[in-house]
Each structure stands twice: as structure tokens, then as C-alpha cells.
Design a protein around this motif. Sequence first.
Motif, PDB file in Angstrom:
ATOM      1  N   SER A 129      10.784 -14.195  36.538  1.00  0.00           N
ATOM      2  CA  SER A 129      12.051 -14.032  37.253  1.00  0.00           C
ATOM      3  C   SER A 129      12.115 -12.700  38.003  1.00  0.00           C
ATOM      4  N   LEU A 130      11.152 -11.806  37.742  1.00  0.00           N
ATOM      5  CA  LEU A 130      11.131 -10.507  38.404  1.00  0.00           C
ATOM      6  C   LEU A 130      10.465 -10.626  39.767  1.00  0.00           C
ATOM      7  N   ASN A 131      10.807  -9.712  40.678  1.00  0.00           N
ATOM      8  CA  ASN A 131      10.094  -9.698  41.939  1.00  0.00           C
ATOM      9  C   ASN A 131       8.728  -9.040  41.718  1.00  0.00           C
ATOM     10  N   TYR A 132       7.809  -9.229  42.677  1.00  0.00           N
ATOM     11  CA  TYR A 132       6.431  -8.805  42.428  1.00  0.00           C
ATOM     12  C   TYR A 132       6.260  -7.295  42.276  1.00  0.00           C
ATOM     13  N   PRO A 133       7.021  -6.411  42.967  1.00  0.00           N
ATOM     14  CA  PRO A 133       6.843  -4.980  42.677  1.00  0.00           C
ATOM     15  C   PRO A 133       7.196  -4.634  41.233  1.00  0.00           C
ATOM     16  N   GLU A 134       8.240  -5.278  40.693  1.00  0.00           N
ATOM     17  CA  GLU A 134       8.629  -5.030  39.300  1.00  0.00           C
ATOM     18  C   GLU A 134       7.550  -5.520  38.337  1.00  0.00           C
ATOM     19  N   ARG A 135       6.989  -6.705  38.607  1.00  0.00           N
ATOM     20  CA  ARG A 135       5.915  -7.213  37.747  1.00  0.00           C
ATOM     21  C   ARG A 135       4.690  -6.319  37.816  1.00  0.00           C
ATOM     22  N   ASN A 136       4.357  -5.856  39.024  1.00  0.00           N
ATOM     23  CA  ASN A 136       3.204  -4.978  39.163  1.00  0.00           C
ATOM     24  C   ASN A 136       3.401  -3.679  38.398  1.00  0.00           C
ATOM     25  N   MET A 137       4.620  -3.151  38.399  1.00  0.00           N
ATOM     26  CA  MET A 137       4.898  -1.926  37.666  1.00  0.00           C
ATOM     27  C   MET A 137       4.753  -2.145  36.161  1.00  0.00           C
ATOM     28  N   LYS A 190       7.262 -14.095  49.069  1.00  0.00           N
ATOM     29  CA  LYS A 190       7.809 -13.251  48.002  1.00  0.00           C
ATOM     30  C   LYS A 190       8.861 -12.297  48.562  1.00  0.00           C
ATOM     31  N   LEU A 191       8.636 -11.798  49.769  1.00  0.00           N
ATOM     32  CA  LEU A 191       9.619 -10.931  50.402  1.00  0.00           C
ATOM     33  C   LEU A 191      10.924 -11.683  50.653  1.00  0.00           C
ATOM     34  N   ALA A 192      10.822 -12.891  51.170  1.00  0.00           N
ATOM     35  CA  ALA A 192      12.017 -13.713  51.413  1.00  0.00           C
ATOM     36  C   ALA A 192      12.739 -14.036  50.110  1.00  0.00           C
ATOM     37  N   LEU A 193      11.971 -14.260  49.039  1.00  0.00           N
ATOM     38  CA  LEU A 193      12.562 -14.570  47.738  1.00  0.00           C
ATOM     39  C   LEU A 193      13.372 -13.389  47.217  1.00  0.00           C
ATOM     40  N   ARG A 194      12.885 -12.182  47.443  1.00  0.00           N
ATOM     41  CA  ARG A 194      13.631 -10.998  47.011  1.00  0.00           C
ATOM     42  C   ARG A 194      14.999 -10.955  47.674  1.00  0.00           C
ATOM     43  N   ALA A 195      15.057 -11.327  48.945  1.00  0.00           N
ATOM     44  CA  ALA A 195      16.340 -11.332  49.658  1.00  0.00           C
ATOM     45  C   ALA A 195      17.264 -12.413  49.118  1.00  0.00           C
ATOM     46  N   SER A 196      16.706 -13.595  48.854  1.00  0.00           N
ATOM     47  CA  SER A 196      17.537 -14.707  48.375  1.00  0.00           C
ATOM     48  C   SER A 196      18.101 -14.438  46.986  1.00  0.00           C
ATOM     49  N   LYS A 197      17.382 -13.640  46.192  1.00  0.00           N
ATOM     50  CA  LYS A 197      17.837 -13.313  44.839  1.00  0.00           C
ATOM     51  C   LYS A 197      18.741 -12.085  44.817  1.00  0.00           C
ATOM     52  N   GLY A 198      18.918 -11.458  45.969  1.00  0.00           N
ATOM     53  CA  GLY A 198      19.761 -10.272  46.020  1.00  0.00           C
ATOM     54  C   GLY A 198      19.055  -8.994  45.607  1.00  0.00           C
ATOM     55  N   ASP A 199      17.726  -9.062  45.447  1.00  0.00           N
ATOM     56  CA  ASP A 199      16.975  -7.862  45.066  1.00  0.00           C
ATOM     57  C   ASP A 199      16.752  -6.926  46.251  1.00  0.00           C
ATOM     58  N   LEU A 200      16.990  -7.426  47.449  1.00  0.00           N
ATOM     59  CA  LEU A 200      16.808  -6.634  48.667  1.00  0.00           C
ATOM     60  C   LEU A 200      17.999  -6.903  49.575  1.00  0.00           C
TER      61      LEU A 200
END
Length: 294
Positions: A129-137, A190-200
Motif C-alpha cells: 500500500s506504500l508508494n515506491y519511494p517509501e518501500r525503497n526506504m 507508479k507516479l500517477a498512483l501516488r497522485a491518485s492516493k493523495g501521496d503527491l
Amino acid sequence: MLEEGLEEVKAQGFELSYYEFLFYAFCKWVLQRDPEVLLLEVGLGGRFDAVNVLDADITALTSISRDHIEFLGNSYQKILHEKLGITRSGATLLSTLELKYLRSLTGQYCQKKNIPWRDLIEQDPSLLSLNYPERNMLLAKELLSELGLQESSLVSDLLPPPTTGRDQVMTRGGRTIIFIGSHNVDGIRKLALRASKGDLAQADVLWAAFSRRDGKHLQTMVKTLAQSKLAKQSFITGFDHARSWSPDRSYSLPFRKEWQEWLISEESDHKKIIFTGSYFFIGAVQSFLERHVC
């Protein structure tokens, strides 16, 4: 170091590519310093990458996406095979692979090659459920834990702030300018998904430019941006580079060539702007900003 390395290569009569020579010089530099920890990011693929001349105590895989398919294959399974080439028998592999069948294939490979494997997604499915920068961290933190460095003074050096073009933010003339390198289909999705989830948060304007690649992939990336909530207004453009792509027909977003003129015009007085796509493009934009925009 570079000059010394060049003389040695000439004396031995070796013929090295540009990147092979840089890696050779880097290895000489490392030997002189004898660091406690050496982190190596694999370049293209993995199985035939230059880093494989060195051994590894621990390896990691973040995700699999279709990129450089002319070298790595046009399926996730083939690309995974190339990536798994960085692993070593007896050395722990950490991974955050999203697709279940890729995790299954990884498990089979690791069992056959006697590779201890920690599937972080299997351990905690909520990571999906995390975006990829969070998972990478989180993956990076697990690597630190495996290396026993969580409390080390090295941690601040091993986990730097966002690097050039990776969620990098600049402020110019009261505007917030965000650079997010996403140069393939998976990255754009993944970038578009971040926007749709409100992460960006939604930007006022988005500019995207890509290097030349498969036409279907380009069409998919542009369409994904057009359908996303990344910005109120979006454009695709080109940039001054031999690998830059310019649309030769109508796409899902309007094409505007004059991004440089736009940046120094009154039209660009938006509070939040995103530049995405090729890292070559991001570099060109940042260079222009440094020269022309205070």
C-alpha cells in the motif's frame, strides 16, 4: 586517479569502454581507502554488470519493470533472471518485488542456489500500500539492519536526502518546482498512483519529456499522464539531446516545444510545477534554471 588508471590500462594493452574504465578507476580508489561498507548500485540488468567482478555479502532487489528490453528481454520473468544474477550463494537477498509470481520464481531460484532470502512483502503485505519511494526506504533500512549499522554514525551517509531528479524540490521566484524522474512505463504508472492516493499533491502544471523508446511504451506513458491527477495542466515536450523523443503524431497530451521560454515568461507564474520523464530532460531543465531563473 583517472590519469593513473589510464596509464595502467594503456600499458596493459586493454581496450575498455568508457564505463568499464570508470569502474576500474573506482575500484582502485576503493582499494586505497579500504572502507567498512561498500554499496554498489547495479547498472543495466545485473547478470553481466561490472559489479559482478566483486563478491557480495548481501544483495537487494527493489522492483521489476520493463526497461532496456532489447538487452534484458521483453517479459518480467526474463528481466528477473537478469536481476537475480547479482545474488551469491550463502549471501542474503532482500526484496520488495510486488508481483506474486515473481516472488515465487525468486523463491525457487534462491532455494536452488542456496541463497538466504527475505521477502519483505511476504513478511508484511501492507508494504504494497506504500508508494515506491517509501518501500525503497524501508528496504534500505532493512539492509542497514542486516549489516548491523542501524545505530552507526554511517547511517546519515548511507541514507542521504533525495538525489538529483528523484523527488527533488527547488524554489525559484516564489514557485515550487518538483523533479521526479520516471523514464519508463512502470515508473510513470507508479507516479500517477501516488497522485491518485493523495501521496503527491496536485501541481498547477506538469512538463514531461522522454528519451526515444518503443512507440507503444511512449503512447502508454503519455496516456497515463493525461489520465492522472498529477496536474491541472500537462504538456509533453522535447529537449536538446541526441536521445530526445519528439512526437511525430497526435498524442493524449499537447506537445509544446518551448519549455525554456515558458519558464522565463509570465505564463509560468504558477505556484507548483512538476518536471518528469527522462533524467536527461531533468538535467537540462535544472541547468537552464541555474543559468536563467533566480
